[in-house]
Design an enzyme around this catalytic site. Sequence first.
Site: not given
Ligand code: NAD
Ligand code: TYD
Length: 355
Positions: A132-134, A158, A162
Site C-alpha cells: 500500500t501507499d500508506e 496497519y 505492511k
Molecule cells: P481485504 O481485507 O478485502 O481482503 C483480505 C483477504 O485476506 C480476505 O479474503 C481474508 O480472508 C484474507 N486473509 C486475512 N488474513 C489471512 C491469513 N492469515 N491467511 C490467509 N488469508 C488471509 O483486503 P483488500 O482490500 O482486498 O487488500 C488486499 C491487499 O492489498 C492487502 O495486502 C492490502 O494491504 C493491499 N492493498 C489494499 C488497498 C485497498 O485500497 N483496499 C490498497 C493498496 C494495497
Molecule cells: P478507508 O476506506 O478506511 O481507507 P484508508 O483509511 O485505508 O485510506 O478510508 C478512506 C478515507 O475515508 C480515510 O481518510 C478515512 C475516511 N473515512 C470516513 O471519513 N468515514 C468513514 O466512515 C470511513 C470508513 C472512512
Amino acid sequence: MILVTGGAGFIGSNFVLDWVAQTSEPIINLDKLTYAGNLENLATLQGNAKHLFVQGDIGDIELIKRLLAEHKPRAIVNFAAESHVDRSIHSPEDFIQTNIVGTFRLLENARQFWNTLGAEAKANFRFLHVSTDEVYGSLKQDDPAFTEENRYEPNSPYSASKAASDHLVRSYHHTYGLPVLTTNCSNNYGPYHFPEKLIPLMIVNALAGKSLPVYGDGQQIRDWLYVKDHCSAIRRVLEAGKPGEVYNVGGWNEKANIEIVNTVCNLLDELRPRADNKTYKAQITYVTDRPGHDRRYAIDARKLEKELGWKPAETFDTGIRKTVQWYLDNQQWVEHVQSGSYTQWIEKNYAERKT
Ligand code: NAD
Ligand code: TYD
C-alpha cells in the site's frame, strides 16, 4: 500455475476473477476466510477446473509447504492481509500476526521451495507482494506525490505492519536472492469492496437511510484507483517487473473525502432517487476524527508507466459510476455481508464517535 493468497477478499477476488477470464493458467487461491473473505465473490467460478480454492492461513507452515510441493506454482501473489486502518486501531494484534508473521512464514516457505527448483524454474519464479501507499506516511498539501524513493514513515498499526512486511520481502531478495516484486498501490474502489471502507459504506448507508459518517473535517485526501486497474498493474508487474524492484501503482486521482461522499450522493440521486426526492447529501454527518488520521496520500506511478507501459483504463468518473451501479445491482451480496460480525463492528467503530 500461480498461487494467490487472500483471493476471497476485495482486491484478491477481483484479481482471481480477471485471471480466470483472461488467461488459461490455473490458479490456487489460499484464503483464511476472515470476516473480509467471502466465497460469494467467487461464486461464478464454482466447478471451474482452473480455480482451486483452499481455506487456510499464510502462517500455516505445513499447509503452505504441502501446497507448494504438490502444485509447484511458478509464482506467488500475496494479497492476504488485515487491511482496515480503523480495525488496526481497535485491535492491532491480528495485523501483526497476519501482515508481519504471516508474510514472514510465507516468504520462508517460498524460499525453501524455490531452493528445490532447477536453474530455469528458479530464475523464472516470482514472489509478488501486494502493498500500500500508506507505508510512506502522510503528505502535506504541496508535497510531491510518493515515488518509490520516499522514506517509509507509517503512522497506523496497519501501515506499520505492511511496512514491516515490505522490509521482509526486500530482505529476502537481498539476502537470499528470492525473485521478489513489491507493488505499493493507492486506495482501491470497485465491486466486492467490503462496506467497512469509505466508498461502499457510504453507498450502503445512503440506501439504508442511515447517516454518512465523515471523519473530522472531511478534507483528508486519498488517491483512488479502480480495482480492475490495480489488478491489471499486478499482472503487468508479474509479467515484466524486474526482481527486487518496487512499483508504485496509482491513477492520479486525488480527492478529498467529502468530495467522494458528495459524488456518491450525486450518483445515487440520479440512479436511485430518495423516496422524498431530497438529496442523499442530507444524510452526511461529520463525526469524531480517526486518531492519527493521515492527511494526504498521492502516488506517482510514472515508473510503472515508463518501464512497464502500464496505464489505468478507468477515470474516476467512469469507475465510480460502475461501482455505484454494481452496489445497486448486487443488493443481495450487500445483505449477506452485513450479517453477524459486521453489525458488531459498525457498533464498535461508530457508537463512540460524537457527531
Ligand atoms: P481485504 O481485507 O478485502 O481482503 C483480505 C483477504 O485476506 C480476505 O479474503 C481474508 O480472508 C484474507 N486473509 C486475512 N488474513 C489471512 C491469513 N492469515 N491467511 C490467509 N488469508 C488471509 O483486503 P483488500 O482490500 O482486498 O487488500 C488486499 C491487499 O492489498 C492487502 O495486502 C492490502 O494491504 C493491499 N492493498 C489494499 C488497498 C485497498 O485500497 N483496499 C490498497 C493498496 C494495497
Ligand atoms: P478507508 O476506506 O478506511 O481507507 P484508508 O483509511 O485505508 O485510506 O478510508 C478512506 C478515507 O475515508 C480515510 O481518510 C478515512 C475516511 N473515512 C470516513 O471519513 N468515514 C468513514 O466512515 C470511513 C470508513 C472512512
